[in-house]
Scaffold this motif. Structure first.
Motif, short mmCIF file in Angstrom:
data_model
loop_
_atom_site.label_atom_id
_atom_site.label_comp_id
_atom_site.label_asym_id
_atom_site.label_seq_id
_atom_site.Cartn_x
_atom_site.Cartn_y
_atom_site.Cartn_z
N UNK A 1 -22.66 -52.08 53.85
CA UNK A 1 -22.47 -51.08 54.88
C UNK A 1 -21.36 -50.14 54.38
N UNK A 2 -21.12 -49.06 55.10
CA UNK A 2 -20.06 -48.13 54.70
C UNK A 2 -18.87 -48.23 55.64
N UNK A 3 -19.02 -47.71 56.87
CA UNK A 3 -17.88 -47.67 57.79
C UNK A 3 -17.46 -49.07 58.21
N UNK A 4 -16.19 -49.38 57.97
CA UNK A 4 -15.66 -50.70 58.28
C UNK A 4 -15.73 -51.66 57.11
N UNK B 1 -26.42 -49.42 52.75
CA UNK B 1 -27.27 -49.46 53.94
C UNK B 1 -26.40 -49.01 55.11
N UNK B 2 -26.72 -47.83 55.65
CA UNK B 2 -25.89 -47.27 56.72
C UNK B 2 -26.73 -46.56 57.77
N UNK B 3 -26.26 -46.57 59.00
CA UNK B 3 -26.97 -45.86 60.05
C UNK B 3 -26.67 -44.36 60.00
N UNK B 4 -25.63 -44.00 59.30
CA UNK B 4 -25.24 -42.59 59.20
C UNK B 4 -26.05 -41.85 58.15
N UNK B 5 -26.15 -40.55 58.34
CA UNK B 5 -26.64 -39.64 57.31
C UNK B 5 -25.49 -38.67 57.10
N UNK B 6 -24.78 -38.84 56.01
CA UNK B 6 -23.56 -38.07 55.80
C UNK B 6 -23.45 -37.69 54.33
N UNK B 7 -23.30 -36.41 54.03
CA UNK B 7 -23.20 -35.98 52.62
C UNK B 7 -21.98 -36.54 51.90
N UNK B 8 -20.96 -36.93 52.63
CA UNK B 8 -19.78 -37.55 52.00
C UNK B 8 -20.17 -38.87 51.36
N UNK B 9 -20.97 -39.66 52.07
CA UNK B 9 -21.43 -40.95 51.55
C UNK B 9 -22.29 -40.72 50.31
N UNK C 1 -29.36 -45.43 48.23
CA UNK C 1 -28.80 -45.35 49.59
C UNK C 1 -29.95 -45.40 50.58
N UNK C 2 -29.82 -46.31 51.53
CA UNK C 2 -30.69 -46.30 52.70
C UNK C 2 -29.81 -45.78 53.83
#
Length: 166
Positions: free
Chosen positions: A18-21, A61-69, A81-82
């Motif tokens: 995951x990304x955030x956290x 694997x993240x619920x976000x769609x963010x160009x930073x990621x 990236x999913x």
């Protein structure tokens, strides 16, 4: 660490995270113009490359769609990236088929309620030290590091060390 769990680290062929956290501390920095920024730990980027060197891809694997990621992942050589994934457990079959692995060959690092189902279905489930309490109760391993403070590096070191590749 439990010797049985240490042995399971030898079978890992893919790292999902995951990304955030996990890769970040979960904070989002907003500018007066509404820009959102995230802070990643440099050791987690090194972890991606250390794993890649030993043919163990890292997949976000993240619920976000963010160009930073997307930018961070590209710069750090993340394999795939999913993003925009609401039901994270649904990507597991895709990953197994695409990379010709079993669920037992996959580690997933997650920290919150939306990670629970995926965490329950992989070979090794992991959460950061500051994850949601219910997440920490169901995982195989809780890291010493907090989210955004080198969690992925801690796990990459365990994987590589268990295979005498560190």
């Amino acid at each position: 660490m439990n010797p049985k769990l240490l042995k399971k680290f030898q079978d890992i062929k893919i790292v999902l995270t995951d990304v955030d956290g996990v890769l970040t501390d979960g904070g989002m920095y907003y500018s007066s113009k509404g820009d959102v920024m995230k802070k990643f730990h440099v050791r987690d980027g090194m972890a991606v490359n250390m794993l890649k060197k030993h043919n163990i891809p890292t997949i976000i694997v993240t619920k976000e769609k963010n160009p930073i990621i997307t930018q961070w992942a590209k710069k750090m050589n993340v394999k795939k990236i999913f993003d925009g994934v609401l039901d994270k457990e649904k990507i597991l079959k895709k990953v197994c088929k695409e990379f010709d692995v079993k669920t037992s060959n996959i580690v997933y690092i997650g920290d919150d309620v939306n990670d629970m189902d995926l965490l329950k279905n992989v070979g090794i489930s992991i959460s950061p030290a500051d994850a949601w309490k219910n997440t920490k109760q169901i995982v195989d391993y809780v890291t010493e590091k907090h989210g955004g403070k080198g969690v992925l590096r801690e796990i990459s070191d365990l994987i590589l060390d268990s295979n005498n590749k560190l």
